[in-house]
Design a protein around this motif. Structure first.
Motif, PDB file in Angstrom:
ATOM      1  N   THR A   4       0.819  -1.106   0.133  1.00 44.83           N
ATOM      2  CA  THR A   4      -0.154  -0.255   0.003  1.00 44.83           C
ATOM      3  C   THR A   4       0.891   1.270  -0.058  1.00 44.83           C
ATOM      4  N   ARG A   5       0.349   2.202  -0.729  1.00 44.76           N
ATOM      5  CA  ARG A   5       0.917   3.644  -0.662  1.00 44.76           C
ATOM      6  C   ARG A   5       0.163   4.769  -0.358  1.00 44.76           C
ATOM      7  N   GLN A   6       0.681   5.513   0.653  1.00 43.30           N
ATOM      8  CA  GLN A   6      -0.287   6.792   0.714  1.00 43.30           C
ATOM      9  C   GLN A   6       0.318   8.075   0.405  1.00 43.30           C
ATOM     10  N   ILE A   7      -0.859   8.854  -0.310  1.00 40.68           N
ATOM     11  CA  ILE A   7      -0.701  10.299  -0.530  1.00 40.68           C
ATOM     12  C   ILE A   7      -1.724  10.997   0.102  1.00 40.68           C
ATOM     13  N   LEU A   8      -1.578  12.301  -0.110  1.00 38.45           N
ATOM     14  CA  LEU A   8      -2.456  13.324   0.261  1.00 38.45           C
ATOM     15  C   LEU A   8      -3.129  14.054  -1.334  1.00 38.45           C
ATOM     16  N   LEU A   9      -4.245  14.240  -1.191  1.00 34.32           N
ATOM     17  CA  LEU A   9      -5.127  15.066  -2.168  1.00 34.32           C
ATOM     18  C   LEU A   9      -5.209  16.474  -1.680  1.00 34.32           C
ATOM     19  N   GLU A  19       8.415  28.453  -8.642  1.00 33.38           N
ATOM     20  CA  GLU A  19       8.384  27.315  -9.533  1.00 33.38           C
ATOM     21  C   GLU A  19       7.661  26.168  -9.361  1.00 33.38           C
ATOM     22  N   THR A  20       7.602  25.644  -8.014  1.00 34.21           N
ATOM     23  CA  THR A  20       7.024  24.577  -7.770  1.00 34.21           C
ATOM     24  C   THR A  20       6.058  24.684  -6.711  1.00 34.21           C
ATOM     25  N   PRO A  21       4.897  24.143  -6.750  1.00 35.32           N
ATOM     26  CA  PRO A  21       3.801  24.276  -6.009  1.00 35.32           C
ATOM     27  C   PRO A  21       4.264  24.171  -4.364  1.00 35.32           C
ATOM     28  N   SER A  22       3.619  25.027  -3.544  1.00 33.39           N
ATOM     29  CA  SER A  22       3.888  24.821  -2.130  1.00 33.39           C
ATOM     30  C   SER A  22       2.700  24.554  -1.211  1.00 33.39           C
ATOM     31  N   ILE A  23       2.684  23.269  -0.403  1.00 33.71           N
ATOM     32  CA  ILE A  23       1.658  23.418   0.368  1.00 33.71           C
ATOM     33  C   ILE A  23       1.059  24.523   1.299  1.00 33.71           C
ATOM     34  N   LEU A  24       1.947  25.291   1.319  1.00 33.01           N
ATOM     35  CA  LEU A  24       1.837  26.627   2.323  1.00 33.01           C
ATOM     36  C   LEU A  24       0.839  27.503   1.363  1.00 33.01           C
ATOM     37  N   MET A 105       0.026  14.834  -3.422  1.00 34.50           N
ATOM     38  CA  MET A 105       1.431  15.147  -2.552  1.00 34.50           C
ATOM     39  C   MET A 105       1.884  13.887  -1.741  1.00 34.50           C
ATOM     40  N   ASP A 106       3.115  13.901  -2.019  1.00 36.76           N
ATOM     41  CA  ASP A 106       3.849  12.640  -1.290  1.00 36.76           C
ATOM     42  C   ASP A 106       3.892  13.231   0.224  1.00 36.76           C
ATOM     43  N   PRO A 107       3.533  12.702   1.161  1.00 34.14           N
ATOM     44  CA  PRO A 107       3.521  13.150   2.554  1.00 34.14           C
ATOM     45  C   PRO A 107       4.780  13.090   3.159  1.00 34.14           C
ATOM     46  N   GLN A 108       5.713  12.215   2.689  1.00 38.64           N
ATOM     47  CA  GLN A 108       6.967  11.938   3.053  1.00 38.64           C
ATOM     48  C   GLN A 108       8.084  13.072   2.476  1.00 38.64           C
ATOM     49  N   SER A 109       7.765  13.310   1.016  1.00 37.11           N
ATOM     50  CA  SER A 109       8.740  14.266   0.596  1.00 37.11           C
ATOM     51  C   SER A 109       8.342  15.754   0.318  1.00 37.11           C
ATOM     52  N   GLY A 110       6.837  15.712   0.557  1.00 38.75           N
ATOM     53  CA  GLY A 110       6.345  17.230   0.359  1.00 38.75           C
ATOM     54  C   GLY A 110       6.058  17.470  -1.183  1.00 38.75           C
ATOM     55  N   ARG A 111       6.658  16.326  -1.971  1.00 37.96           N
ATOM     56  CA  ARG A 111       6.693  16.876  -3.319  1.00 37.96           C
ATOM     57  C   ARG A 111       5.020  16.640  -4.115  1.00 37.96           C
ATOM     58  N   THR A 112       4.704  17.654  -4.957  1.00 39.87           N
ATOM     59  CA  THR A 112       3.325  17.671  -5.549  1.00 39.87           C
ATOM     60  C   THR A 112       3.383  17.037  -6.959  1.00 39.87           C
ATOM     61  N   PHE A 113       2.193  16.496  -7.380  1.00 41.18           N
ATOM     62  CA  PHE A 113       2.226  16.208  -8.840  1.00 41.18           C
ATOM     63  C   PHE A 113       0.687  16.035  -9.010  1.00 41.18           C
ATOM     64  N   GLY A 114       0.510  15.882 -10.452  1.00 46.42           N
ATOM     65  CA  GLY A 114      -0.930  15.752 -11.010  1.00 46.42           C
ATOM     66  C   GLY A 114      -1.660  17.020 -10.970  1.00 46.42           C
ATOM     67  N   GLY A 115      -2.646  16.761 -11.643  1.00 48.73           N
ATOM     68  CA  GLY A 115      -3.502  18.097 -11.833  1.00 48.73           C
ATOM     69  C   GLY A 115      -3.126  18.975 -12.769  1.00 48.73           C
TER      70      GLY A 115
END
Length: 115
Positions: A4-9, A19-24, A105-115
């Motif tokens: 299993t793998r977990q991510i966040l929406l 340049e890259t989206p931030s969860i902030l 969003m990968d909760p471990q790295s904070g990296r976002t993708f998709g959309g």
């Protein structure tokens, strides 16, 4: 045995100076009622129990979504996704993000993708 793998929406508002989206820069996905209604279009819903507020778990193709324990008109900041069958889940999650302008969003790295 499947892994299993977990991510966040999340929903992130882009800014000009990054340049890259931030969860902030995240904003709510919508109210609990709006989020569950939007996800139904993607074959993702509860198990049929009457009280979604007390369970907070939605089932989709190859994945489960854990919603926060909030009222029906309260905002949902993020959703936890647990993928059980990644090959099945990934295309559906990508379509959800593209259609609703959300990000994974990968909760471990904070990296976002998709959309």
């Amino acid at each position: 045995m499947s892994r299993t793998r977990q991510i966040l929406l999340v929903k992130i508002v882009p800014t000009d100076d990054e340049e890259t989206p931030s969860i902030l820069n995240s904003v709510p996905l919508g109210t609990l009622n709006a989020v569950t209604a939007q996800l139904e279009r993607f074959n993702t819903s509860s198990d049929g129990s009457k009280d979604i507020d007390s369970f907070g778990l939605l089932y989709g193709p190859g994945f489960n979504l854990q919603l926060p324990m909030v009222g029906p008109n309260d905002p949902v900041a993020q959703v936890i996704v647990t993928m059980h069958e990644e090959d099945i889940a990934w295309p559906v999650l990508a379509r959800i993000c593209r259609t609703l302008n959300w990000k994974m969003m990968d909760p471990q790295s904070g990296r976002t993708f998709g959309g």
